[in-house]
Scaffold this active site. Structure first.
Site, short mmCIF file in Angstrom:
data_model
loop_
_atom_site.label_atom_id
_atom_site.label_comp_id
_atom_site.label_asym_id
_atom_site.label_seq_id
_atom_site.Cartn_x
_atom_site.Cartn_y
_atom_site.Cartn_z
CD GLU A 114 24.41 3.88 23.15
OE1 GLU A 114 23.60 4.67 22.62
OE2 GLU A 114 25.52 3.65 22.68
CB CYS A 163 26.64 12.62 6.96
SG CYS A 163 25.29 12.67 5.76
CB CYS A 209 31.90 12.92 3.08
SG CYS A 209 31.02 11.41 3.54
CB CYS A 221 27.28 9.94 -1.08
SG CYS A 221 25.80 10.76 -0.44
CB CYS A 245 29.57 16.59 0.41
SG CYS A 245 27.84 16.47 0.92
S1 SF4 Z 1 28.80 12.76 0.71
FE1 SF4 Z 1 26.83 11.89 1.32
S2 SF4 Z 1 27.24 10.79 3.22
FE2 SF4 Z 1 28.95 12.20 2.89
S3 SF4 Z 1 28.44 14.09 4.00
FE3 SF4 Z 1 27.73 14.33 1.89
S4 SF4 Z 1 25.60 13.67 1.96
FE4 SF4 Z 1 26.58 12.84 3.80
#
Ligand code: SF4
Length: 319
Positions: free
Chosen positions: A61, A217, A227, A233, A224
């Site tokens: 860490e 992200c 994602c 989101c 996105c």
């Molecule tokens: S959908 Fe939302 S959480 Fe996913 S990569 Fe795009 S901005 Fe980030």
């Protein structure tokens, strides 16, 4: 607020979907999706291994706070091979510690880590203490590191918020492009509300949300389209509105900075078998006034020691 939390993604517990914590929980969909994604994609990192130690997690860490995983992993392996317990690091010559830190950057972290190891030996019989309060009493251990060690080493619920988690929560929950420049009380409250109440689930959420921020992200190019939380989101659903804090964000150039000059001096001393004359140090940087300032700051930070030799001033790493 207490300033930005440290950096990148790391540890992980068992990979499995996260359960809903209560009927109507507004964050259950987010946690479920991130948990399932993490179960399928979590990186295999040594500080996530089943036989990890609390000391190994703490070292990881600290190293990961300002250095990417790809550079930390070999350094961490060598470090743990050499100093597998806090007592080993506590007894090491500081010059060896700084040489082993090498090019991870921000070498004051190495000094703090050795001070931390010595405090663990003196106050806790060489065992990394449990509980965020005891951890935060150690040198160099702040809010983020204490929470991360509590979760990833000791398996207890903690609200672990690094820069990646801040970004994920700002976008997915807050509906904005990026979090405020400094960590706010509102962000802390959101993070606490999203984190599951159960120990195992909270540990998994912490690891999974960090990983999502590190790999999907990302700050500059969020993916996105792939994602796992794209359907819930808030920022994506709002049409990716612009960053309201853009004017306040600074991107600091590296070339020519004091950080670069300090790094050059530290590299020269690490590579030298003994004290280095001032004339040799002067060759590592083109701006004499800036170099003097940087050397003075390194001495003040305890990273460099200065002594008088027969031919003039000598510099070396601390003994
Ligand atoms: S959908 Fe939302 S959480 Fe996913 S990569 Fe795009 S901005 Fe980030």
């Amino acid at each position: 607020m207490t300033g930005p939390a440290p950096r990148p993604a790391r540890t992980g517990g068992p990979a499995r979907p996260l359960p809903r914590t209560a009927p109507g929980d507004p964050h259950a969909g987010l946690r479920d999706a991130v948990g399932r994604w993490f179960g399928a994609t979590a990186r295999d990192l040594p500080w996530r291994a089943a036989d990890r130690t609390a000391w190994g997690v703490l070292v990881s860490e600290v190293m990961l706070q300002q250095t990417p995983v790809v550079r930390v992993e070999p350094a961490w392996r060598a470090w743990m091979e050499r100093w597998p317990e806090p007592a080993d690091l506590a007894a090491a010559p500081t010059a060896d510690v700084l040489r082993a830190w090498g090019r991870l950057g921000y070498p004051r972290r190495a000094l703090r880590l050795q001070e931390c190891a010595r405090a663990i030996v003196e106050r806790h019989d060489g065992e990394v203490p449990r509980g965020e309060e005891a951890l935060r009493a150690l040198p160099g251990v702040g809010e983020y590191t204490a929470a991360a060690v509590t979760a990833f080493a000791h398996g207890r619920r903690a609200v672990v918020v690094d820069t990646n988690v801040r970004r994920v929560l700002a976008r997915a929950v807050g509906g904005v492009a990026l979090p405020a420049p400094s960590y706010t009380a509102g962000e802390r409250a959101t993070a606490a509300a999203v984190a599951p109440p159960d120990d195992d689930d909270a540990v998994l959420w912490a690891a999974a949300s960090m990983e999502l921020g590190a790999l999907v992200c990302t700050a500059r190019a969020p993916r996105c389209g792939v994602c796992p939380v794209r359907d819930v989101c808030a920022w994506r659903l709002a049409g990716h509105p612009d960053d309201e804090h853009a004017a306040r964000r600074r991107t600091q150039a590296w070339a020519g900075t004091d950080r670069q000059a300090r790094g050059r001096v530290m590299a020269a001393l690490r590579d030298a078998p003994g004290p280095v004359p001032r004339g040799v140090v002067a060759e590592v940087w083109h701006d004499a006034a800036q170099l003097d300032r940087c050397v003075a700051s390194l001495v003040e930070d305890g990273l460099v020691e200065q002594e008088d030799g027969p031919g003039g001033v000598l510099y070396r790493l601390p003994a």
